[in-house]
Motif scaffolding. Structure first.
Motif, mmCIF file in Angstrom:
data_model
loop_
_atom_site.group_PDB
_atom_site.id
_atom_site.type_symbol
_atom_site.label_atom_id
_atom_site.label_comp_id
_atom_site.label_asym_id
_atom_site.label_seq_id
_atom_site.Cartn_x
_atom_site.Cartn_y
_atom_site.Cartn_z
ATOM 1 N N ILE A 10 6.040 15.038 12.387
ATOM 2 C CA ILE A 10 5.935 13.962 11.166
ATOM 3 C C ILE A 10 4.598 13.097 11.556
ATOM 4 N N VAL A 11 4.399 12.802 12.858
ATOM 5 C CA VAL A 11 3.220 11.947 13.146
ATOM 6 C C VAL A 11 2.066 12.700 12.612
ATOM 7 N N GLY A 12 2.101 13.969 12.821
ATOM 8 C CA GLY A 12 0.716 14.400 12.454
ATOM 9 C C GLY A 12 0.599 14.403 10.947
ATOM 10 N N VAL A 13 1.554 14.600 10.024
ATOM 11 C CA VAL A 13 1.710 14.347 8.679
ATOM 12 C C VAL A 13 1.433 12.851 8.210
ATOM 13 N N VAL A 14 1.920 11.970 8.944
ATOM 14 C CA VAL A 14 1.386 10.558 8.806
ATOM 15 C C VAL A 14 -0.103 10.163 8.700
ATOM 16 N N VAL A 15 -0.487 10.695 10.066
ATOM 17 C CA VAL A 15 -2.073 10.729 10.666
ATOM 18 C C VAL A 15 -2.909 11.300 9.090
ATOM 19 N N VAL A 16 -2.634 12.626 8.903
ATOM 20 C CA VAL A 16 -3.350 13.316 7.886
ATOM 21 C C VAL A 16 -3.450 12.427 6.518
ATOM 22 N N LEU A 17 -2.276 11.909 6.273
ATOM 23 C CA LEU A 17 -1.944 11.188 5.151
ATOM 24 C C LEU A 17 -2.798 9.820 5.145
ATOM 25 N N GLY A 18 -2.695 9.391 6.282
ATOM 26 C CA GLY A 18 -3.451 8.147 6.445
ATOM 27 C C GLY A 18 -5.132 8.209 6.544
ATOM 28 N N GLY A 19 -5.422 9.342 7.087
ATOM 29 C CA GLY A 19 -6.907 9.719 6.965
ATOM 30 C C GLY A 19 -7.276 9.965 5.437
ATOM 31 N N LEU A 20 -6.544 10.652 4.841
ATOM 32 C CA LEU A 20 -6.800 10.993 3.380
ATOM 33 C C LEU A 20 -7.027 9.521 2.588
ATOM 34 N N GLY A 21 -5.995 8.606 2.849
ATOM 35 C CA GLY A 21 -6.069 7.365 2.123
ATOM 36 C C GLY A 21 -7.259 6.610 2.420
ATOM 37 N N LEU A 22 -7.875 6.499 3.785
ATOM 38 C CA LEU A 22 -8.848 6.046 4.143
ATOM 39 C C LEU A 22 -10.248 6.446 3.262
ATOM 40 N N MET A 34 -11.147 17.020 -0.128
ATOM 41 C CA MET A 34 -10.752 17.168 1.428
ATOM 42 C C MET A 34 -9.020 17.439 0.998
ATOM 43 N N ALA A 35 -8.288 16.837 -0.033
ATOM 44 C CA ALA A 35 -6.832 17.224 -0.028
ATOM 45 C C ALA A 35 -6.782 18.684 -0.373
ATOM 46 N N LEU A 36 -7.553 19.088 -1.337
ATOM 47 C CA LEU A 36 -7.548 20.608 -1.691
ATOM 48 C C LEU A 36 -7.979 21.488 -0.536
#
Length: 62
Positions: A10-22, A34-36
């Motif tokens: 869950i922490v990994g998913v949050v970090v990935v989504l946060g990075g994509l958001g940034l 990057m998302a693709l």
């Protein structure tokens, strides 16, 4: 789904989504690319795990 991931997943998913958001904040086109790439990587890993488990006789588990 979250019970299968565990706390580190869950922490990994949050970090990935946060990075994509940034990245999306800075440049939306690059973030879409990057998302693709991440989506394709996830599909590849799922296929590899499914094939590995299938070859071991545990294909119904995934």
């Amino acid at each position: 789904m979250f019970d299968k991931l565990g706390i580190s997943g869950i922490v990994g998913v949050v970090v990935v989504l946060g990075g994509l958001g940034l990245i999306a904040y800075a440049d939306p086109i690059v973030a879409a690319g990057m998302a693709l790439v991440l989506f394709g990587f996830g599909l590849t890993v799922k296929a590899l795990v499914s094939n590995l488990l299938g070859s071991l006789g545990m294909g119904g588990m995934v």
